[in-house]
Design an enzyme around this catalytic site. Structure first.
Site, PDB file in Angstrom:
ATOM      1  N   ASP A 193     -64.886  -6.422   2.098  1.00 55.80           N
ATOM      2  CA  ASP A 193     -65.560  -5.338   2.825  1.00 55.80           C
ATOM      3  C   ASP A 193     -65.799  -4.142   1.902  1.00 55.80           C
ATOM      4  O   ASP A 193     -65.207  -4.028   0.823  1.00 55.80           O
ATOM      5  CB  ASP A 193     -64.653  -4.943   4.008  1.00 55.80           C
ATOM      6  CG  ASP A 193     -65.420  -4.314   5.161  1.00 55.80           C
ATOM      7  OD1 ASP A 193     -66.595  -3.961   4.989  1.00 55.80           O
ATOM      8  OD2 ASP A 193     -64.820  -4.170   6.246  1.00 55.80           O
ATOM      9  N   MET A 194     -66.624  -3.211   2.329  1.00 56.27           N
ATOM     10  CA  MET A 194     -66.918  -1.984   1.566  1.00 56.27           C
ATOM     11  C   MET A 194     -67.485  -0.999   2.577  1.00 56.27           C
ATOM     12  O   MET A 194     -68.618  -1.172   3.026  1.00 56.27           O
ATOM     13  CB  MET A 194     -67.950  -2.336   0.490  1.00 56.27           C
ATOM     14  CG  MET A 194     -68.145  -1.353  -0.627  1.00 56.27           C
ATOM     15  SD  MET A 194     -69.227   0.004  -0.197  1.00 56.27           S
ATOM     16  CE  MET A 194     -69.427   0.796  -1.760  1.00 56.27           C
ATOM     17  N   ASN A 195     -66.675   0.002   2.930  1.00 54.80           N
ATOM     18  CA  ASN A 195     -66.988   0.749   4.140  1.00 54.80           C
ATOM     19  C   ASN A 195     -67.460   2.184   3.979  1.00 54.80           C
ATOM     20  O   ASN A 195     -67.339   2.966   4.922  1.00 54.80           O
ATOM     21  CB  ASN A 195     -65.767   0.730   5.074  1.00 54.80           C
ATOM     22  CG  ASN A 195     -65.700  -0.570   5.847  1.00 54.80           C
ATOM     23  OD1 ASN A 195     -66.666  -0.957   6.487  1.00 54.80           O
ATOM     24  ND2 ASN A 195     -64.586  -1.255   5.754  1.00 54.80           N
ATOM     25  N   LYS A 199     -62.773 -12.157   3.215  1.00 60.59           N
ATOM     26  CA  LYS A 199     -63.847 -11.244   3.636  1.00 60.59           C
ATOM     27  C   LYS A 199     -63.720  -9.987   2.782  1.00 60.59           C
ATOM     28  O   LYS A 199     -62.701  -9.289   2.856  1.00 60.59           O
ATOM     29  CB  LYS A 199     -63.683 -10.922   5.122  1.00 60.59           C
ATOM     30  CG  LYS A 199     -64.709  -9.935   5.672  1.00 60.59           C
ATOM     31  CD  LYS A 199     -64.534  -9.783   7.174  1.00 60.59           C
ATOM     32  CE  LYS A 199     -65.402  -8.705   7.775  1.00 60.59           C
ATOM     33  NZ  LYS A 199     -65.088  -8.473   9.194  1.00 60.59           N
ATOM     34  N   CYS A 223     -69.328  -8.172   2.940  1.00 59.67           N
ATOM     35  CA  CYS A 223     -69.440  -7.302   4.113  1.00 59.67           C
ATOM     36  C   CYS A 223     -69.460  -5.875   3.601  1.00 59.67           C
ATOM     37  O   CYS A 223     -68.828  -5.572   2.590  1.00 59.67           O
ATOM     38  CB  CYS A 223     -68.216  -7.550   5.008  1.00 59.67           C
ATOM     39  SG  CYS A 223     -68.081  -6.423   6.405  1.00 59.67           S
ATOM     40  N   ARG A 225     -65.068   7.680   6.434  1.00 59.39           N
ATOM     41  CA  ARG A 225     -64.047   6.967   7.200  1.00 59.39           C
ATOM     42  C   ARG A 225     -62.647   7.241   6.604  1.00 59.39           C
ATOM     43  O   ARG A 225     -61.843   6.343   6.448  1.00 59.39           O
ATOM     44  CB  ARG A 225     -64.343   5.465   7.158  1.00 59.39           C
ATOM     45  CG  ARG A 225     -63.778   4.674   8.299  1.00 59.39           C
ATOM     46  CD  ARG A 225     -63.718   3.185   7.938  1.00 59.39           C
ATOM     47  NE  ARG A 225     -63.377   2.405   9.106  1.00 59.39           N
ATOM     48  CZ  ARG A 225     -62.919   1.170   9.046  1.00 59.39           C
ATOM     49  NH1 ARG A 225     -62.756   0.560   7.904  1.00 59.39           N
ATOM     50  NH2 ARG A 225     -62.624   0.513  10.139  1.00 59.39           N
ATOM     51  N   ASP A 232     -72.213  -4.995  12.061  1.00 57.51           N
ATOM     52  CA  ASP A 232     -71.088  -4.697  12.956  1.00 57.51           C
ATOM     53  C   ASP A 232     -71.520  -4.746  14.412  1.00 57.51           C
ATOM     54  O   ASP A 232     -70.693  -4.685  15.309  1.00 57.51           O
ATOM     55  CB  ASP A 232     -70.516  -3.310  12.649  1.00 57.51           C
ATOM     56  CG  ASP A 232     -69.427  -3.386  11.587  1.00 57.51           C
ATOM     57  OD1 ASP A 232     -68.975  -4.506  11.282  1.00 57.51           O
ATOM     58  OD2 ASP A 232     -69.045  -2.328  11.061  1.00 57.51           O
ATOM     59  N   ASP A 279     -58.235  -9.667   9.769  1.00 61.22           N
ATOM     60  CA  ASP A 279     -59.075  -8.570   9.284  1.00 61.22           C
ATOM     61  C   ASP A 279     -58.215  -7.388   8.854  1.00 61.22           C
ATOM     62  O   ASP A 279     -57.016  -7.532   8.562  1.00 61.22           O
ATOM     63  CB  ASP A 279     -60.103  -8.208  10.385  1.00 61.22           C
ATOM     64  CG  ASP A 279     -61.421  -7.693   9.826  1.00 61.22           C
ATOM     65  OD1 ASP A 279     -61.479  -6.509   9.449  1.00 61.22           O
ATOM     66  OD2 ASP A 279     -62.396  -8.471   9.760  1.00 61.22           O
ATOM     67  N   ASP A 280     -58.786  -6.228   8.847  1.00 60.39           N
ATOM     68  CA  ASP A 280     -58.175  -4.985   8.368  1.00 60.39           C
ATOM     69  C   ASP A 280     -56.823  -4.699   9.044  1.00 60.39           C
ATOM     70  O   ASP A 280     -56.645  -4.995  10.222  1.00 60.39           O
ATOM     71  CB  ASP A 280     -59.176  -3.862   8.701  1.00 60.39           C
ATOM     72  CG  ASP A 280     -58.871  -2.566   7.999  1.00 60.39           C
ATOM     73  OD1 ASP A 280     -57.835  -2.472   7.335  1.00 60.39           O
ATOM     74  OD2 ASP A 280     -59.699  -1.644   8.126  1.00 60.39           O
TER      75      ASP A 280
END
Ligand code: DGJ
Length: 742
Positions: free
Chosen positions: A479-481, A477, A527, A444, A549, A367-368
């Protein structure tokens, strides 16, 4: 012929075994809506359904006809200014400053199949006989524009796809300030509106409200479809239940700002509309250009919400999701996010991967935190090259080592984002969305790349393609946060700023298209801080999505139950995480966590190296169990039986296509002392088939299980109850396996 046209009365009848949808060209040339519901016989003339009662105060276009007023007529694509006082589907500013329009019927065509809507995601056909498409052409000769309303009727399912296109046939530009994907006028308001609402970590909770006069609307202005409201609404009759009664579902295949609105006028007509949200949208349409709206999907059910959901599941699983993974059982994965967050290096990841392999897992997802110099969430987004301090041999080295262990390797990206502290920002500050002279807000600590600019999309795509081609990566994956703010494209002229948010989403689709075409065997999981983009647009590219989450199993009951109203089980990423749970600090047993997560695309999200031997033994069994049952779970027919929004007990089940096998998930949140006797009526079984029911250890007929019910009252002995914490106390669950005898 499933789409019938009667020339003498200018009537269209879309009809299949389940539904009828009737329209007629009205006396003034506009298109009227006469009926949408359960299938009825065809007739040449349905005009008795056109409302023509004269009303005082009505605004009427014909001198000699006081009974014809657009304000009272049910329509297909209403406009404002010609007597209809409700909100319009279309609002176009013309060169002379007028917003008035009148689109009249000029022709139509009926074709087998369903044309592609590329670059927009859409429902597709695999052969022409599956659907028929009707395109109705309307023209406004003053505006010099052509409006096409497109309807695709599914031959088998109770589903219709709708969208609209506007073409500027004049010399001067037009400005579209609002263009919905559809409008639908229903003749009464005796409905309850269902929506999926929530927030971060509590996405897609089921909410209901009775329709009232005025507007009831949901939508997103966040730039993504959002945690808060999903691009879906349903209307059901007040007494409709999961298994009885009428319901209409409306779903928009789009991942950006949307509006879903129902306006009930004081004559109790309900106008349903859905489309791109008009806020921050304005599209200058040059001469000869066409604007195409996203596609919306209508589903009709006359046997309750469960039937409505099953149609969506079937359609979205087979004719929206695509590619190599569409019909394949999904890999059982471990994701390191909750296990390590940013704190990892190659040795730690390899240790986790080795343990994951021993447990029987199939895919390791990093992941990140693997790129730039990212050790927390303040830096490096946009620098999609490995952090060599953490991963000395880069992603390629690590991925090779993980695949040598016999696991697939998956990687996290957040392609649309940029950190101020990044090489990308230092090289291209103009690639960030930000309004001149205004302070850009962060989310964030991160900012948003201008995906409306194809140069940006290409540059990010090039970095991703490099990594994906060099390393053996089988899963991504995406993502877009954060939600968008101060949206302005520094590389777009001022008169086109109203296009930026839609073009941004087209940029996202474009990159997905490039990557899924170049790497057809990579499994994409979408995500957005959990489930902020759990929408049909994403499903077209990524057959599964990270549902939320919130990995707490009790919370997941509501999230997964609500999500199932529209989206198939095979699309819901659901993982077992550690306890105390990281979002809620709740402690639930390992079996309870797995029993909830099984009903989705299953995995673990914890540091597997920290498990005790006892936990490892349980997890090995869980993984083997899921391997044995995943095809049934991911591709069976899903039934909701008891709602977490109404009860302490949640229950759902999946049934195999041949009905010879089924799994029932039963979950009790809080224990009750001296509890009532409880039976749950199952669904979808063969009445005449005898099933062995594991757990009860009884052989029962399908009709007994469906009409009498499955006995779920505590049937363990007092002794076992006292010693087995998974069968006593709070957060108790059971999986019943039903198998045809003989
Ligand atoms: C939000 C996602 O939902 C999480 O699963 C994780 O990938 C984090 N972002 C990483 O920043």
């Amino acid at each position: 012929m499933p789409i019938i046209y009667h020339e003498t009365t200018k009537t269209f009848h879309l009809q299949n075994a389940h539904l009828s949808y009737v329209m007629q060209v009205l006396k003034n040339g506009q298109l009227g809506q006469l009926y949408f519901g359960k299938r009825v016989h065809d007739r040449v003339d349905f005009s008795y359904l056109v409302e023509t009662s004269p009303r005082a105060m009505a605004v009427c276009p014909f001198e000699d006809d006081m009974s014809f007023s657009m304000d009272h007529l049910k329509q297909e694509f209403p406009v404002y200014g010609n007597g209809d006082m409700r909100h319009p589907a279309l609002d176009v500013l013309q060169p002379n400053g007028s917003r008035y329009s009148q689109f009249v019927y000029v022709g139509h065509r009926i074709e087998k199949g369903k044309p592609s809507m590329h670059p927009l995601p859409h429902v597709y056909v695999e052969n022409e006989d599956e659907m028929t498409t009707l395109t109705i052409e309307l023209e406004d000769t003053v505006m010099q524009a052509r409006l096409e309303l497109v309807y695709s009727l599914d031959e088998q399912r109770p589903a219709i796809m709708r969208s609209a296109r506007l073409t500027n046939e004049g010399e001067k530009p037009l400005q579209i300030d609002r263009m919905m994907s559809f409008a639908l006028d229903l003749p009464d308001a005796n409905y309850t509106m269902l929506e999926l609402t929530g927030a971060w970590s509590r996405e897609r909770h089921l909410k209901e409200r009775s329709l009232q006069h005025g507007i009831q609307a949901i939508g997103s202005l966040r730039g993504h479809s959002s945690h808060n409201f999903n691009p879906f609404i349903a209307l059901k009759r007040p007494k409709t239940t999961e298994y009885l009664g009428e319901a209409y579902g409306f779903s928009l295949i789009y991942s950006g700002n949307f509006l879903a609105q129902i306006e009930v006028d004081t004559y109790d007509t309900s106008r349903v509309m859905m489309g791109i949200h008009p806020q921050n949208f304005s599209w200058e349409l040059a001469s000869q250009e066409t604007f195409q709206t996203p596609e919306a999907v209508f589903v009709y059910a006359d046997q309750g919400l469960n039937a409505l959901s099953q149609t969506f599941h079937d359609l979205y699983r087979h004719r929206l999701a695509r590619g190599y993974w569409r019909d394949r059982p999904r890999p059982l994965l471990v994701n390191n996010w909750e296990g390590t967050y940013f704190d990892f290096n190659e040795a730690r990841i390899l240790e986790m991967a080795k343990t994951a392999k021993e447990l029987g897992l199939e895919l390791f997802v990093l992941d990140d935190g693997w790129f730039g110099h990212r050790n927390d969430d303040t830096t490096s987004l946009g620098d999609w090259y490995p952090n060599l301090q953490k991963l000395p041999e880069g992603i390629t080295g690590l991925a090779n080592k993980v695949t040598e262990l016999g696991l697939g390797f998956g990687l996290w990206f957040e392609p649309e984002m940029i950190s101020i502290d990044s090489d990308l920002y230092r090289a291209h500050p103009e690639w960030m969305l930000s309004t001149p002279h205004r302070h850009p807000s962060h989310g964030r600590h991160q900012y948003i790349l201008d995906f409306s600019n194809p140069e940006v999309v290409k540059a990010i795509g090039d970095m991703m393609v490099k990594i994906l081609s060099e390393a053996p990566i089988s899963y991504v994956k995406w993502d877009m946060n954060r939600a968008m703010s101060e949206v302005y494209s520094l590389t777009t002229p001022s008169h086109e700023q109203g296009k930026v948010m839609h073009r941004y989403i087209l940029g996202v689709y474009d990159l997905y298209d490039r990557l899924t075409t170049a790497f057809p065997k990579i499994l994409f999981e979408s995500c957005a801080s959990g489930g902020a983009r759990f929408d049909p647009g994403m499903l077209y590219y990524a057959p599964q999505a990270w549902t939320s989450d919130d990995t707490d199993a009790v919370e997941r009951l509501k999230i997964q139950y609500g999500t199932s109203l529209v989206y198939p089980i095979s699309s819901m990423g659901s993982h077992v995480s550690a306890v105390p749970n990281h979002q809620l600090s709740r402690i639930t047993s390992l079996p309870f966590r797995a029993n909830v997560a099984y009903f989705g695309t299953f995995g673990y999200e914890l540091d597997v190296t920290k498990l005790s031997d006892e936990e490892k033994t349980i997890i090995k069994e869980q993984i083997q169990w899921m391997k044995d049952h995943r095809a049934l779970i991911q591709f069976g027919t899903f039934y909701r039986l008891s709602s977490p929004f109404e009860s302490n007990v949640t229950c759902w089940m999946v049934v195999s296509e041949d009905k010879r096998e089924a799994l029932v998930g039963w979950y009790r949140v809080l224990n009750k002392v001296n509890a009532a006797y409880e039976r749950i009526r199952l669904a979808g079984l063969d009445e005449d088939m005898l099933y062995h029911v594991s757990g009860l250890e009884l052989d029962l007929y399908g009709d007994e299980l469906m009409h009498i019910g499955l006995l779920t009252s505590d049937h363990t002995s007092g002794e076992r109850k006292a010693t087995d914490p998974t069968q006593n106390g709070d957060f108790v669950s059971r999986i019943y396996h039903l198998k045809a005898c003989g």
